[in-house]
Write an enzyme that holds these catalytic residues in place. Sequence first.
Site, PDB file in Angstrom:
ATOM      1  N   LYS A 137       0.858  -1.183   0.000  1.00 37.00           N
ATOM      2  CA  LYS A 137       0.000   0.000   0.000  1.00 37.00           C
ATOM      3  C   LYS A 137       0.892   1.229   0.000  1.00 37.00           C
ATOM      4  O   LYS A 137       2.045   1.180   0.458  1.00 37.00           O
ATOM      5  CB  LYS A 137      -0.896   0.028   1.241  1.00 37.00           C
ATOM      6  CG  LYS A 137      -2.180   0.818   1.064  1.00 37.00           C
ATOM      7  CD  LYS A 137      -3.211   0.047   0.272  1.00 37.00           C
ATOM      8  CE  LYS A 137      -4.558   0.759   0.250  1.00 37.00           C
ATOM      9  NZ  LYS A 137      -5.588  -0.051  -0.423  1.00 37.00           N
TER      10      LYS A 137
ATOM     11  N   GLY B 271     -20.871   6.127   4.635  1.00 38.15           N
ATOM     12  CA  GLY B 271     -19.906   6.475   3.603  1.00 38.15           C
ATOM     13  C   GLY B 271     -20.440   6.128   2.234  1.00 38.15           C
ATOM     14  O   GLY B 271     -20.543   4.949   1.886  1.00 38.15           O
ATOM     15  N   VAL B 272     -20.797   7.130   1.460  1.00 37.08           N
ATOM     16  CA  VAL B 272     -21.370   6.892   0.130  1.00 37.08           C
ATOM     17  C   VAL B 272     -20.515   7.574  -0.930  1.00 37.08           C
ATOM     18  O   VAL B 272     -21.016   8.264  -1.822  1.00 37.08           O
ATOM     19  CB  VAL B 272     -22.850   7.336   0.046  1.00 37.08           C
ATOM     20  CG1 VAL B 272     -23.736   6.362   0.795  1.00 37.08           C
ATOM     21  CG2 VAL B 272     -23.040   8.760   0.571  1.00 37.08           C
ATOM     22  N   GLY B 273     -19.218   7.366  -0.804  1.00 39.70           N
ATOM     23  CA  GLY B 273     -18.287   7.857  -1.810  1.00 39.70           C
ATOM     24  C   GLY B 273     -18.230   6.905  -2.980  1.00 39.70           C
ATOM     25  O   GLY B 273     -19.249   6.364  -3.430  1.00 39.70           O
ATOM     26  N   LYS B 274     -17.011   6.638  -3.458  1.00 38.49           N
ATOM     27  CA  LYS B 274     -16.852   5.845  -4.680  1.00 38.49           C
ATOM     28  C   LYS B 274     -17.510   4.473  -4.572  1.00 38.49           C
ATOM     29  O   LYS B 274     -18.201   4.027  -5.480  1.00 38.49           O
ATOM     30  CB  LYS B 274     -15.365   5.696  -5.002  1.00 38.49           C
ATOM     31  CG  LYS B 274     -14.711   6.985  -5.468  1.00 38.49           C
ATOM     32  CD  LYS B 274     -13.356   6.742  -6.100  1.00 38.49           C
ATOM     33  CE  LYS B 274     -12.310   6.348  -5.103  1.00 38.49           C
ATOM     34  NZ  LYS B 274     -10.958   6.247  -5.720  1.00 38.49           N
ATOM     35  N   VAL B 275     -17.278   3.775  -3.453  1.00 35.77           N
ATOM     36  CA  VAL B 275     -17.796   2.413  -3.304  1.00 35.77           C
ATOM     37  C   VAL B 275     -19.212   2.406  -2.734  1.00 35.77           C
ATOM     38  O   VAL B 275     -20.100   1.727  -3.242  1.00 35.77           O
ATOM     39  CB  VAL B 275     -16.866   1.567  -2.413  1.00 35.77           C
ATOM     40  CG1 VAL B 275     -17.450   0.174  -2.197  1.00 35.77           C
ATOM     41  CG2 VAL B 275     -15.473   1.470  -3.031  1.00 35.77           C
ATOM     42  N   GLY B 276     -19.422   3.161  -1.673  1.00 35.08           N
ATOM     43  CA  GLY B 276     -20.721   3.161  -1.011  1.00 35.08           C
ATOM     44  C   GLY B 276     -21.866   3.521  -1.931  1.00 35.08           C
ATOM     45  O   GLY B 276     -22.959   2.960  -1.839  1.00 35.08           O
TER      46      GLY B 276
END
Length: 374
Positions: A93, A197-202
């Site tokens: 990472k 969390g509703v960003g890229k994945v959510g």
Amino acid sequence: MSTSTPPPAADSADPASILDHGVEHEQVVFAQDPASGLRAIIAIHSTALGPALGGTRFYPYATTADAVRDVLALSRGMTYKAAVAGLDLGGGKAVIIGDPTALKGEALLRAYGRFVESLGGRYVTACDVGTFSEDMDLIGRESSHVTGRTVANGGAGDSSVLTAYGVFRGLQASAEHLWGDTDPADVLAGRRVGVAGVGKVGRHLVGHLLEAGAEVIVTDVSERAVARVRDEHPSVRVVASTAELVAAPLDVYAPCALGGALTADVIEVLQARIVCGAANNQLAHPGVDKLVDEAGLVYAPDFVVNAGGLIQVADQLVGFDFERARARAATIYETTRTVLERAASDAVPTAVAADRMAEQRIREVGRLRGIWLG
């Protein structure tokens, strides 16, 4: 640029002392490029199964020590994620320290690309929080060890698509395990799912859940992210905070933001029966897995269910085919079931069962790989 010694810390904590807790890592390297403002760290946890693949997180860490802790934990998780997913990859990472909205630019990303290239293929980078496929295109102008580029540049595109799909498949397996329904297509119908969390994945996960007939409640610190989800899915209910979400009457809690979501305090108030989300390192500290188990929660280990994105970008390394990658991500359903069943049969927390599965493959396959390559 330097890959031998850490840059001077901007805080009172000594990164070298933190590395004492990361002795299992094969390599931890630091870089800085004053001209572009780059300050980055790459942690290679293991190459026992293959090159270490893991995303680059661009984040405004409060201290260098915080960045080191995060990259050590994230890289270790990638080793286990790749192993359980059956990929011939190790775990690594990277983090770039700073606010991407203020610092990100071509000069910085290309300087970082030269840094990645200097590792000679031991580490392959991809997208993570704060970085996108377009950024990988720029990094790729300086390094061949980059995946997750844009489709226009021969890449796999946005890895959040299959990350969300894999989490959804893991959630279906968890629900089937708990509630006994035999048809995965119907197992979430009418269930109330809270997504933090509703960003890229959510955001993608919300779409899958609604298609499956679930009732969805969301929260996010970003008003823009919340507004986008509400525009796409008007039926979604929004609450003001994660604290309000976890205390709500839920069937499923899906942490999809940053790590450390499962603390003793959260477990004490959580009404959901299942925890299954995309966030990495959801267990806040050692021992939380036992609290989860004692509370009777069905916890789908994060590195098991969120492997879809890794599968997607790994597929690019052999010539990307979305349907092939999606089919492999769909097997997260079977992998999750295996973890849950093994945890029950061995009377251990699911996190322990998943760790054992990963470690067994690393020992067995890594040993054989060492014989052939040696």
